[in-house]
Design a protein around this motif. Sequence first.
Motif, PDB file in Angstrom:
ATOM      1  N   ASP A  46       0.825  -1.208   0.000  1.00 13.77           N
ATOM      2  CA  ASP A  46       0.000   0.000   0.000  1.00 13.77           C
ATOM      3  C   ASP A  46       0.860   1.259   0.000  1.00 13.77           C
ATOM      4  O   ASP A  46       0.524   2.257  -0.657  1.00 13.77           O
ATOM      5  CB  ASP A  46      -0.942   0.010   1.204  1.00 13.77           C
ATOM      6  N   ALA A  47       1.981   1.230   0.730  1.00 10.64           N
ATOM      7  CA  ALA A  47       2.885   2.386   0.739  1.00 10.64           C
ATOM      8  C   ALA A  47       3.503   2.577  -0.641  1.00 10.64           C
ATOM      9  O   ALA A  47       3.640   3.713  -1.122  1.00 10.64           O
ATOM     10  CB  ALA A  47       3.969   2.199   1.795  1.00 10.64           C
ATOM     11  N   TRP A  48       3.863   1.472  -1.309  1.00 11.97           N
ATOM     12  CA  TRP A  48       4.439   1.554  -2.659  1.00 11.97           C
ATOM     13  C   TRP A  48       3.421   2.138  -3.629  1.00 11.97           C
ATOM     14  O   TRP A  48       3.753   3.011  -4.448  1.00 11.97           O
ATOM     15  CB  TRP A  48       4.880   0.159  -3.097  1.00 11.97           C
ATOM     16  N   LEU A  49       2.173   1.669  -3.552  1.00  8.32           N
ATOM     17  CA  LEU A  49       1.128   2.185  -4.438  1.00  8.32           C
ATOM     18  C   LEU A  49       0.892   3.676  -4.198  1.00  8.32           C
ATOM     19  O   LEU A  49       0.734   4.462  -5.139  1.00  8.32           O
ATOM     20  CB  LEU A  49      -0.165   1.394  -4.238  1.00  8.32           C
ATOM     21  N   THR A  50       0.875   4.072  -2.935  1.00  5.50           N
ATOM     22  CA  THR A  50       0.670   5.481  -2.598  1.00  5.50           C
ATOM     23  C   THR A  50       1.802   6.338  -3.154  1.00  5.50           C
ATOM     24  O   THR A  50       1.571   7.435  -3.690  1.00  5.50           O
ATOM     25  CB  THR A  50       0.556   5.655  -1.079  1.00  5.50           C
ATOM     26  N   GLU A  51       3.037   5.840  -3.057  1.00  6.40           N
ATOM     27  CA  GLU A  51       4.187   6.565  -3.604  1.00  6.40           C
ATOM     28  C   GLU A  51       4.045   6.768  -5.114  1.00  6.40           C
ATOM     29  O   GLU A  51       4.558   7.752  -5.662  1.00  6.40           O
ATOM     30  CB  GLU A  51       5.477   5.797  -3.312  1.00  6.40           C
ATOM     31  N   HIS A  52       3.357   5.839  -5.775  1.00  5.39           N
ATOM     32  CA  HIS A  52       3.159   5.941  -7.223  1.00  5.39           C
ATOM     33  C   HIS A  52       1.824   6.602  -7.582  1.00  5.39           C
ATOM     34  O   HIS A  52       1.388   6.548  -8.740  1.00  5.39           O
ATOM     35  CB  HIS A  52       3.244   4.544  -7.861  1.00  5.39           C
ATOM     36  N   GLY A  53       1.186   7.224  -6.600  1.00  4.80           N
ATOM     37  CA  GLY A  53      -0.055   7.948  -6.851  1.00  4.80           C
ATOM     38  C   GLY A  53      -1.220   7.058  -7.235  1.00  4.80           C
ATOM     39  O   GLY A  53      -2.136   7.500  -7.947  1.00  4.80           O
ATOM     40  N   ALA A  54      -1.198   5.795  -6.770  1.00 10.65           N
ATOM     41  CA  ALA A  54      -2.204   4.808  -7.186  1.00 10.65           C
ATOM     42  C   ALA A  54      -3.088   4.408  -6.012  1.00 10.65           C
ATOM     43  O   ALA A  54      -2.675   4.461  -4.854  1.00 10.65           O
ATOM     44  CB  ALA A  54      -1.507   3.575  -7.756  1.00 10.65           C
ATOM     45  N   PRO A  55      -4.334   3.974  -6.295  1.00  6.94           N
ATOM     46  CA  PRO A  55      -5.210   3.493  -5.238  1.00  6.94           C
ATOM     47  C   PRO A  55      -4.615   2.284  -4.513  1.00  6.94           C
ATOM     48  O   PRO A  55      -3.947   1.442  -5.122  1.00  6.94           O
ATOM     49  CB  PRO A  55      -6.496   3.108  -5.983  1.00  6.94           C
ATOM     50  N   VAL A  56      -4.884   2.200  -3.207  1.00  7.94           N
ATOM     51  CA  VAL A  56      -4.372   1.100  -2.390  1.00  7.94           C
ATOM     52  C   VAL A  56      -5.229  -0.148  -2.616  1.00  7.94           C
ATOM     53  O   VAL A  56      -6.234  -0.132  -3.334  1.00  7.94           O
ATOM     54  CB  VAL A  56      -4.342   1.491  -0.906  1.00  7.94           C
ATOM     55  N   GLN A  57      -4.834  -1.249  -1.967  1.00 14.35           N
ATOM     56  CA  GLN A  57      -5.493  -2.531  -2.200  1.00 14.35           C
ATOM     57  C   GLN A  57      -6.978  -2.501  -1.864  1.00 14.35           C
ATOM     58  O   GLN A  57      -7.784  -3.148  -2.548  1.00 14.35           O
ATOM     59  CB  GLN A  57      -4.809  -3.616  -1.368  1.00 14.35           C
ATOM     60  N   ALA A  58      -7.373  -1.793  -0.809  1.00 11.30           N
ATOM     61  CA  ALA A  58      -8.779  -1.747  -0.406  1.00 11.30           C
ATOM     62  C   ALA A  58      -9.667  -1.087  -1.455  1.00 11.30           C
ATOM     63  O   ALA A  58     -10.886  -1.240  -1.410  1.00 11.30           O
ATOM     64  CB  ALA A  58      -8.922  -1.014   0.933  1.00 11.30           C
ATOM     65  N   GLU A  59      -9.057  -0.373  -2.409  1.00  9.92           N
ATOM     66  CA  GLU A  59      -9.814   0.307  -3.452  1.00  9.92           C
ATOM     67  C   GLU A  59      -9.752  -0.446  -4.777  1.00  9.92           C
ATOM     68  O   GLU A  59     -10.041   0.117  -5.841  1.00  9.92           O
ATOM     69  CB  GLU A  59      -9.274   1.733  -3.623  1.00  9.92           C
ATOM     70  N   ARG A  60      -9.428  -1.753  -4.709  1.00  9.59           N
ATOM     71  CA  ARG A  60      -9.290  -2.590  -5.897  1.00  9.59           C
ATOM     72  C   ARG A  60     -10.152  -3.841  -5.760  1.00  9.59           C
ATOM     73  O   ARG A  60     -10.487  -4.250  -4.650  1.00  9.59           O
ATOM     74  CB  ARG A  60      -7.817  -2.988  -6.096  1.00  9.59           C
ATOM     75  N   VAL A  61     -10.462  -4.458  -6.902  1.00  7.20           N
ATOM     76  CA  VAL A  61     -11.268  -5.677  -6.907  1.00  7.20           C
ATOM     77  C   VAL A  61     -10.440  -6.831  -7.474  1.00  7.20           C
ATOM     78  O   VAL A  61      -9.558  -6.624  -8.316  1.00  7.20           O
ATOM     79  CB  VAL A  61     -12.558  -5.511  -7.749  1.00  7.20           C
ATOM     80  N   PRO A  62     -10.698  -8.068  -7.015  1.00 11.16           N
ATOM     81  CA  PRO A  62      -9.948  -9.227  -7.520  1.00 11.16           C
ATOM     82  C   PRO A  62     -10.574  -9.778  -8.795  1.00 11.16           C
ATOM     83  O   PRO A  62     -11.752 -10.122  -8.834  1.00 11.16           O
ATOM     84  CB  PRO A  62     -10.065 -10.232  -6.372  1.00 11.16           C
ATOM     85  N   VAL A  63      -9.777  -9.859  -9.868  1.00 14.62           N
ATOM     86  CA  VAL A  63     -10.241 -10.377 -11.160  1.00 14.62           C
ATOM     87  C   VAL A  63      -9.323 -11.518 -11.583  1.00 14.62           C
ATOM     88  O   VAL A  63      -8.115 -11.328 -11.746  1.00 14.62           O
ATOM     89  CB  VAL A  63     -10.240  -9.281 -12.242  1.00 14.62           C
ATOM     90  N   LEU A  64      -9.886 -12.696 -11.754  1.00 17.00           N
ATOM     91  CA  LEU A  64      -9.097 -13.853 -12.158  1.00 17.00           C
ATOM     92  C   LEU A  64      -8.585 -13.666 -13.588  1.00 17.00           C
ATOM     93  O   LEU A  64      -9.355 -13.382 -14.501  1.00 17.00           O
ATOM     94  CB  LEU A  64      -9.947 -15.123 -12.055  1.00 17.00           C
TER      95      LEU A  64
END
Length: 339
Positions: A46-64
């Motif tokens: 989540d810290a890595w995603l935030t550093e890249h200006g991207a939504p964290v895991q809780a704001e994502r959905v799992p797609v097979l």
Amino acid sequence: MFSDADYPALPYPGGCPAFSYVHVDGHGWPLRADPAGWRVGDVELDAWLTEHGAPVQAERVPVLAYGSNACPSKLTWLRAELAMPGPMVVLRARCEGLAAVWAAGLRVVDTSRPAVLAALPGTESHAVLLATPAQVRAIDRCEGRGERHHLARVLSGRVTLENGAVLDRVLAYVGATPARRPLLVDGAMVRCSAPASPGVAATTDGLTVEVVTGDPDPRDFPGSLFVYGTLQPGASAWDVLAPAAVGPPRRARVRGELFDTGQGYPALRLGDGPGVSGWVIDLASAESLAVIDEYEGSQYRRVRAVLDDGSLCWTYEWIAPDDGLIALAEPWPSHPPMG
């Protein structure tokens, strides 16, 4: 770190790393799982995603992803051709009772035969994309959602991530037309690990699914909440959660450690530790989490946690300063103390 050149898109379905990774700008970084969550090297995901200006895991959905969508070069193509934004999280997954098989029809862009998902006995390794709603919309356009494929919750089989999490009703693109039904050769579906030969379209892929309309809501994945403090049944704030609860609460446990904040409520830190006992509450709707988010406030963040049985649940992890926290040897009481 690796580059797209290490995993070309052709021949279809392209190359795919045999490990979990995060990908952006033509490069990927391996992910590793530990009890506290996924990490890019020593950096929390989540810290890595935030550093890249991207939504964290809780704001994502799992797609097979069982075809080309787990290929790094394909992800770069999606960004260039369909404006898919930001980093993509790709998690290695073990799929039981689910298989990538050859479709009866051919791809739109060339004469290759695409992969489709089907229910078959056995185990295969594929991937799960943790995708933002905007990323899903780009993949929708690629997959021809509503025409060639449906986006659906898959109720068949079992999907398990490298961290032991079992995904309940994972999203996947499933065939929507006869051309996207499985190919039958001598009456049997042909797995993508074997070459295809002339055959006919199957009448069914054998899957049990629920087709999704509109953008999938990240709060729906998962549909339950692990509580360990004042929100437990019978505890002081149970009335906040009770209207959103469906069915009886269930006892459960997560890896981590519980602390007394000294303010009348506990703090959870996920990771190594003696483990924390609590309750799992099934939720009536994703919207009900908004009430709980407001109740928990800025001292906590809502994250997905893996229970002892592998189930995935939302829970609230302490993110405020650790000053004054005292480790608890016993669970936080579900009922107010007597006397």
